[in-house]
Design a protein around this motif. Structure first.
Motif, PDB file in Angstrom:
ATOM      1  N   ASP A 111       0.844  -1.199   0.000  1.00  0.00           N
ATOM      2  CA  ASP A 111       0.000   0.000   0.000  1.00  0.00           C
ATOM      3  C   ASP A 111       0.876   1.245   0.000  1.00  0.00           C
ATOM      4  OD1 ASP A 111      -2.507   1.281  -0.034  1.00  0.00           O
ATOM      5  OD2 ASP A 111      -2.436   1.619   2.118  1.00  0.00           O
ATOM      6  N   HIS A 140       0.423   5.664   0.596  1.00  0.00           N
ATOM      7  CA  HIS A 140      -0.370   6.878   0.829  1.00  0.00           C
ATOM      8  C   HIS A 140       0.517   8.109   0.724  1.00  0.00           C
ATOM      9  CE1 HIS A 140      -4.395   5.448   2.022  1.00  0.00           C
ATOM     10  NE2 HIS A 140      -3.740   4.337   2.317  1.00  0.00           N
ATOM     11  N   HIS A 190      -3.072  -1.140   6.404  1.00  0.00           N
ATOM     12  CA  HIS A 190      -3.697  -1.460   5.110  1.00  0.00           C
ATOM     13  C   HIS A 190      -2.928  -2.568   4.377  1.00  0.00           C
ATOM     14  CE1 HIS A 190      -5.982   2.618   4.616  1.00  0.00           C
ATOM     15  NE2 HIS A 190      -6.246   2.003   5.733  1.00  0.00           N
TER      16      HIS A 190
HETATM   17 MG    MG Z   1      -4.478   2.315   1.838  1.00  0.00          MG
END
Ligand code: MG
Length: 167
Positions: A11, A13, A45
């Motif tokens: 993941d 961000h 995540h």
């Molecule tokens: Mg995420």
């Protein structure tokens, strides 16, 4: 049915001003935080996606779409609890998880123990089954320039009919 399966999650961000930095359910003092629909906890995540992947249950976005206002600002540790419930219902339990945060800073070493405890509690396992570590990319790429953070997670899940997991 296999007794042991492996899952992988990844993941990313973006880092922005005006957001708290939440990693592994811990708020870390930092001038920037991760942008996202939930609390954007990139570690949690990646872990959720690895667990869902191991059980062939898709991914986080499928179960908790970011178009759904119910998940706005939600603690990702809560999402992890729900992910673990889903694999439990499918006859699996978490064996271990190894998670790598990719970030140029801040240093997370002082917070890793608490992250592992938060994750272990959400997964209903011992903290000895959870490992969180971090690396920089030596200033290279989007993590190196502090535009964002990434995380990788690898997990094993075990058929829950097997009596005990060594922890
Ligand atoms: Mg995420």
């Amino acid at each position: 049915m296999n007794k042991l399966r492996i899952g992988f999650g990844y993941d990313v961000h973006r880092l922005v001003e005006g957001r708290p930095l939440i990693l592994g359910g811990v708020e870390i003092p930092h001038p920037y935080g991760l942008l996202g629909h939930s609390d954007a906890d990139v570690i949690t995540h990646a872990l959720c996606d690895a667990i869902l992947g191991a059980a062939a249950l898709g991914d986080l976005g499928r179960h908790f779409p970011d178009s759904d206002p119910r998940f706005a600002g939600i603690s990702s540790i809560k999402l992890l609890e729900e992910v673990v419930q889903k694999i439990t219902s499918s006859g699996w339990k978490l064996g271990n998880a190894d998670i790598t945060l990719v970030a140029q800073g801040p240093k997370i070493a002082p917070f890793v123990g608490k992250m592992e405890k938060n994750i272990a509690e959400a997964c209903k396992v011992s903290a000895k089954q959870i490992n969180v570590k971090a690396t920089t990319t030596e200033g290279l790429g989007f993590t190196g320039t502090r535009e964002g953070m990434a995380a990788y997670a690898v997990v094993t899940i075990i058929d829950s009919s097997i009596a005990s997991v060594r922890s």
